[in-house]
Design an enzyme around this catalytic site. Structure first.
Site, mmCIF file in Angstrom:
data_model
loop_
_atom_site.group_PDB
_atom_site.id
_atom_site.type_symbol
_atom_site.label_atom_id
_atom_site.label_comp_id
_atom_site.label_asym_id
_atom_site.label_seq_id
_atom_site.Cartn_x
_atom_site.Cartn_y
_atom_site.Cartn_z
ATOM 1 N N LYS A 1 2.259 -13.749 7.601
ATOM 2 C CA LYS A 1 3.438 -12.922 7.320
ATOM 3 C C LYS A 1 3.410 -11.690 8.213
ATOM 4 O O LYS A 1 2.349 -11.120 8.462
ATOM 5 C CB LYS A 1 3.446 -12.481 5.847
ATOM 6 C CG LYS A 1 4.646 -11.592 5.514
ATOM 7 C CD LYS A 1 4.760 -11.285 4.040
ATOM 8 C CE LYS A 1 3.913 -10.113 3.623
ATOM 9 N NZ LYS A 1 4.254 -9.594 2.294
ATOM 10 N N GLN B 1 10.307 -2.998 -5.634
ATOM 11 C CA GLN B 1 9.092 -3.513 -6.299
ATOM 12 C C GLN B 1 9.175 -3.328 -7.813
ATOM 13 O O GLN B 1 8.689 -4.165 -8.580
ATOM 14 C CB GLN B 1 7.818 -2.846 -5.756
ATOM 15 C CG GLN B 1 7.636 -2.926 -4.246
ATOM 16 C CD GLN B 1 7.965 -4.286 -3.669
ATOM 17 O OE1 GLN B 1 7.597 -5.320 -4.219
ATOM 18 N NE2 GLN B 1 8.677 -4.286 -2.556
ATOM 19 N N ASP C 1 -0.506 1.228 -0.380
ATOM 20 C CA ASP C 1 -0.895 0.054 0.411
ATOM 21 C C ASP C 1 -1.043 0.420 1.884
ATOM 22 O O ASP C 1 -0.845 -0.410 2.761
ATOM 23 C CB ASP C 1 0.130 -1.078 0.226
ATOM 24 C CG ASP C 1 1.520 -0.662 0.679
ATOM 25 O OD1 ASP C 1 1.719 0.523 0.983
ATOM 26 O OD2 ASP C 1 2.405 -1.535 0.748
HETATM 27 N N1 LIG Z 1 0.954 -3.651 -3.401
HETATM 28 C C1 LIG Z 1 1.800 -4.436 -2.808
HETATM 29 O O1 LIG Z 1 1.601 -5.645 -2.712
HETATM 30 C C2 LIG Z 1 3.078 -3.872 -2.268
HETATM 31 C C3 LIG Z 1 4.109 -4.738 -1.851
HETATM 32 C C4 LIG Z 1 5.299 -4.204 -1.387
HETATM 33 C C5 LIG Z 1 5.459 -2.815 -1.337
HETATM 34 N N2 LIG Z 1 4.439 -1.994 -1.711
HETATM 35 C C6 LIG Z 1 4.581 -0.531 -1.684
HETATM 36 O O2 LIG Z 1 5.308 -0.162 -2.837
HETATM 37 C C7 LIG Z 1 6.018 1.051 -2.586
HETATM 38 C C8 LIG Z 1 7.469 0.877 -3.026
HETATM 39 O O3 LIG Z 1 8.083 -0.166 -2.303
HETATM 40 P P1 LIG Z 1 9.630 -0.556 -2.635
HETATM 41 O O4 LIG Z 1 9.927 -1.743 -1.815
HETATM 42 O O5 LIG Z 1 9.846 -0.610 -4.103
HETATM 43 O O6 LIG Z 1 10.358 0.737 -2.053
HETATM 44 P P2 LIG Z 1 11.761 1.354 -2.498
HETATM 45 O O7 LIG Z 1 12.106 2.349 -1.446
HETATM 46 O O8 LIG Z 1 12.721 0.251 -2.800
HETATM 47 O O9 LIG Z 1 11.427 2.104 -3.874
HETATM 48 C C9 LIG Z 1 10.579 3.226 -3.985
HETATM 49 C C10 LIG Z 1 11.142 4.148 -5.076
HETATM 50 O O10 LIG Z 1 10.185 5.198 -5.331
HETATM 51 C C11 LIG Z 1 10.914 6.385 -5.568
HETATM 52 N N3 LIG Z 1 10.074 7.565 -5.397
HETATM 53 C C12 LIG Z 1 9.638 8.111 -4.232
HETATM 54 N N4 LIG Z 1 8.873 9.188 -4.512
HETATM 55 C C13 LIG Z 1 8.814 9.313 -5.864
HETATM 56 C C14 LIG Z 1 8.199 10.225 -6.745
HETATM 57 N N5 LIG Z 1 7.476 11.260 -6.283
HETATM 58 N N6 LIG Z 1 8.359 10.056 -8.073
HETATM 59 C C15 LIG Z 1 9.114 9.038 -8.560
HETATM 60 N N7 LIG Z 1 9.741 8.147 -7.753
HETATM 61 C C16 LIG Z 1 9.588 8.291 -6.431
HETATM 62 C C17 LIG Z 1 12.064 6.294 -4.566
HETATM 63 O O11 LIG Z 1 13.137 7.185 -4.886
HETATM 64 C C18 LIG Z 1 12.456 4.826 -4.658
HETATM 65 O O12 LIG Z 1 13.437 4.608 -5.661
HETATM 66 C C19 LIG Z 1 5.831 1.348 -1.098
HETATM 67 O O13 LIG Z 1 4.806 2.312 -0.967
HETATM 68 C C20 LIG Z 1 5.377 0.021 -0.512
HETATM 69 O O14 LIG Z 1 4.580 0.195 0.637
HETATM 70 C C21 LIG Z 1 3.270 -2.498 -2.182
#
Ligand SMILES: NC(=O)c1ccc[n+]([C@@H]2O[C@H](COP(=O)([O-])OP(=O)(O)OC[C@H]3O[C@@H](n4cnc5c(N)ncnc54)[C@H](O)[C@@H]3O)[C@@H](O)[C@H]2O)c1
Length: 327
Positions: A69, A141, A226
């Protein structure tokens, strides 16, 4: 030589959260039993754009699923470009010949397999009668985390906190429309107090869930961290908790534990297990109602390839997708 192209729309028609949870649990079991090859993901950083991309290969020996991926994380995308933070492409290969079998959108797969890993972790680590779920972050997520937890637990109360109010409101109205569950929109402190399961899915680089706010017995899925420098939890929570990671190489480099480890606040001995060791029965999951458990998820290539394989096999069966002469 024909290669099957599967668009995001195709993948969305074929993927199911229930089957993905099963495939991801099997992938963690295979990893725990030493039947998966998966070098840690490698990163390219676009510092000037606040983004990065990662390359994630894996091979599951029993199912013969192999592939790679490519996935980005650009947190400014939604506000600046009207695009998702995370987008991915997956290529599957035939292990016998190395020939490409399929190229597919991996964005939906990334979101669903991440939710599935959260559900598998919670199945083994949260109290079985967990009813109150707090979601910190209300983005892509957060949605699949809820969908997957909803398959395992009877969720009665859902609390959501996001620093962008509009995101929390949009999330709440979507969940209410689809599942009839009403959501309490609140601040992080109120959301996590007394929750059975907390899920953090933000891209923050300093803790937003503080130690004093979390109760004994809670399970936390720490999903957002991550990449190096990211963390969402007060390290004091980790000191109190049974810590389960998805993979040592990835988690120590870029997971929730990466910052506390680099500051000497945590050591490798503080880690209880990798999730695969628990799923395969080598180590224990939750052993008492009062312990705090944390699953540190960085996202593994085995989750992607297991899910993509499932989608590919279903596409073949129903004749979905477009075949191209690629080579
Ligand atoms: N562990 C894994 O397998 C995995 C997989 C995909 C994404 N991720 C990580 O997950 C995170 C979110 O990804 P996503 O696709 O949901 O992104 P996204 O942008 O769709 O959602 C993130 C949300 O977090 C909110 N946010 C930011 N700062 C904040 C704070 N201080 N308090 C409360 N809310 C806050 C944002 O407003 C947004 O709504 C990223 O850091 C991404 O790298 C991890």
């Amino acid at each position: 030589m024909k290669v099957l192209l599967l668009s995001r729309a195709d993948v969305e028609k074929l993927i199911s959260i229930r089957e993905t949870i099963e495939a991801v649990e099997e992938a963690f079991r295979a990893k725990g039993l030493g039947k998966a090859q998966m070098p840690p993901k490698s990163y390219i950083f676009f510092n000037r754009y606040d983004g990065d991309f990662r390359v994630m290969p894996a091979y599951l020996e029993d199912t013969e699923a192999a592939g790679v991926k490519i996935v980005n994380v650009h947190p400014q995308n939604p506000s600046k470009h009207g695009m998702p933070t995370v987008m991915a492409t997956i290529v599957l290969l035939d292990p016998q010949t190395g020939a490409p079998l399929a190229i597919m959108d991996g964005t939906t797969i990334t979101n669903v397999r991440t939710g599935a890993a959260g559900a598998v972790a919670a199945k083994h680590l949260a109290r079985e009668d967990s009813r109150v779920v707090a979601l910190i972050g209300a983005g892509a997520q957060a949605m699949t985390q809820f969908l997957a937890l909803n398959e395992i637990f009877k969720i009665e109360e859902l609390r959501v906190s996001d620093k962008v109010e509009a995101n929390a409101e949009k999330y709440a109205s979507e969940v209410k429309k689809r599942f009839g569950i009403s959501i309490k929109l609140t601040d992080v402190k109120e959301a996590v107090q007394g929750a059975d399961i907390i899920v953090t899915t933000t891209p923050v680089k300093s803790p937003i869930v503080m130690n004093d706010w979390v109760s004994e017995g809670v399970h936390i899925n720490a999903i957002g961290a991550d990449a190096p420098g990211k963390q969402e939890l007060d390290p004091k929570i980790l000191k109190r908790a049974k810590i389960v990671i998805d993979n040592w190489e990835q988690a120590s480099h870029s997971g929730e534990i990466n910052v506390p480890l680099s500051k000497g606040m945590l050591a490798r001995e503080d880690i209880h297990a990798e999730l695969g060791e628990i799923v395969s029965g080598k180590k224990s999951g939750r052993t008492s109602r009062d312990e705090i458990t944390v699953f540190d998820s960085t996202g593994l290539a085995i989750q992607d390839i297991a899910t993509a394989w499932l989608v590919y096999k279903k596409a073949e069966k129903v004749g979905m997708g477009t075949e191209v002469e690629l080579l």
